[in-house]
Design a protein around this motif. Structure first.
Motif, PDB file in Angstrom:
ATOM      1  N   ARG A 165       0.829  -1.208   0.000  1.00 13.78           N
ATOM      2  CA  ARG A 165       0.000   0.000   0.000  1.00 13.78           C
ATOM      3  C   ARG A 165       0.861   1.254   0.000  1.00 13.78           C
ATOM      4  N   ARG A 166       1.916   1.249   0.813  1.00 12.72           N
ATOM      5  CA  ARG A 166       2.736   2.457   0.951  1.00 12.72           C
ATOM      6  C   ARG A 166       3.632   2.693  -0.255  1.00 12.72           C
ATOM      7  N   HIS A 167       4.198   1.617  -0.808  1.00 16.15           N
ATOM      8  CA  HIS A 167       5.257   1.813  -1.790  1.00 16.15           C
ATOM      9  C   HIS A 167       4.842   1.542  -3.243  1.00 16.15           C
ATOM     10  N   VAL A 168       3.742   0.809  -3.446  1.00 13.42           N
ATOM     11  CA  VAL A 168       3.312   0.514  -4.821  1.00 13.42           C
ATOM     12  C   VAL A 168       2.050   1.303  -5.166  1.00 13.42           C
ATOM     13  N   VAL A 169       1.007   1.138  -4.359  1.00 13.92           N
ATOM     14  CA  VAL A 169      -0.224   1.897  -4.598  1.00 13.92           C
ATOM     15  C   VAL A 169      -0.033   3.351  -4.202  1.00 13.92           C
ATOM     16  N   ALA A 170       0.787   3.584  -3.192  1.00 15.95           N
ATOM     17  CA  ALA A 170       1.129   4.947  -2.739  1.00 15.95           C
ATOM     18  C   ALA A 170      -0.096   5.747  -2.319  1.00 15.95           C
ATOM     19  N   GLY A 171      -1.066   5.068  -1.719  1.00 14.49           N
ATOM     20  CA  GLY A 171      -2.207   5.763  -1.142  1.00 14.49           C
ATOM     21  C   GLY A 171      -3.251   6.262  -2.109  1.00 14.49           C
ATOM     22  N   ARG A 172      -3.116   5.953  -3.387  1.00 13.06           N
ATOM     23  CA  ARG A 172      -4.090   6.456  -4.361  1.00 13.06           C
ATOM     24  C   ARG A 172      -5.384   5.645  -4.325  1.00 13.06           C
ATOM     25  N   GLU A 173      -6.505   6.299  -4.641  1.00 13.03           N
ATOM     26  CA  GLU A 173      -7.796   5.637  -4.703  1.00 13.03           C
ATOM     27  C   GLU A 173      -8.005   5.035  -6.085  1.00 13.03           C
TER      28      GLU A 173
END
Length: 264
Positions: A200-208
């Motif tokens: 979540r933190r490093h690949v998706v980076a918090g995006r919806e």
């Protein structure tokens, strides 16, 4: 997205066409965990493509199941039916719906490698009756290992069922096996939370979801595909190393006890 399997496979099969799983309407609803009337409603609202018809039979595909699960997930996140329809239309217009469905498939179902086992209840009792109690069966259901439906039992995993049989044959009570299973489940959940947090933190980076472009989705799909075997290897390697250390330590305790008895 394909609305179903191309070509005709005949109407006498069990829902398989060239090795591809197919579903009738009721089967699809059951597999997705939705009511049949909801499935019809999603079709009427354009959320779900029509099935492929062979005579009077309507066949649905794995892509239909994947999309149903995606819709259910979005509803659970607070999206309205209209909002989901707009989101799916936007993705389809950008030719990104295949990637979106692939993202759901890769991030959820492709992790599971278990083969459920369906057998008569009498057979399960005959196999474990001497070692298991009614309380053991109830707890196994709570842990998600068993589902009892009348005179039939479905075990979630052939490998776990066989492992249980081996342990019982070695004299381990079913209650203790279930205790170990509950502990492993809790530890596995903690490990999964750690990996998901990293992702979540490093690949998706918090995006919806609505912020992702088709390129973003494909990048995430590729990342999940690459990270899955890494996660398996890390967990398997660390467990093997821990078992080797603890077995060696246990053997050392036995040897010391044997030496003490010999000195006496």
């Amino acid at each position: 997205m394909s609305g179903g399997d191309s070509g005709r496979c005949g109407q006498s099969g069990e829902g398989a066409c060239g090795g591809v799983k197919r579903y009738r309407r009721e089967e699809l609803a059951q597999a997705a965990g939705v009511k049949v009337r909801n499935l019809r409603y999603y079709q009427e609202r354009g959320l779900l493509p029509p099935p492929v018809r062979e005579g009077r039979i309507a066949w649905y595909s794995e892509d239909h199941l994947t999309r149903l699960r995606l819709i259910d997930d979005l509803l659970g996140r607070g999206y309205t039916v209209n909002g989901i329809a707009e989101l799916l239309r936007a993705w389809e217009q950008g030719s990104g719906i295949a990637g979106l469905l692939g993202l759901e498939r890769v991030m959820t179902r492709d992790w599971v490698r278990e083969e459920p086992v369906r057998l008569p209840l009498a057979e399960l009792v005959a196999r474990f009756g001497h070692a298991a109690t009614a309380e053991d069966t109830r707890r196994a259901e709570e842990l998600g290992y068993l589902r009892v439906e009348g005179d039939t039992v479905t075990h979630a995993s052939r490998r776990l069922l066989e492992a249980t049989a081996v342990l019982v044959d070695q004299g381990v009570p079913v209650a203790d096996i279930l205790d170990a299973g509950a502990f492993v489940q809790s530890q596995a959940a903690a490990v999964a939370d750690r990996f998901v947090g990293l992702f979540r933190r490093h690949v998706v980076a918090g995006r919806e979801l609505e912020e992702l472009t088709p390129h973003d989705v494909q990048r995430i799909v590729d990342a999940v595909s690459a990270l899955r075997p890494v996660a398996w290897e890390v967990v398997a390697s660390e467990f093997a190393r821990a078992m080797a250390e603890r077995v060696e330590a246990e053997l050392g305790v036995w040897l010391k006890r044997a030496e003490g008895r010999g000195d006496g």
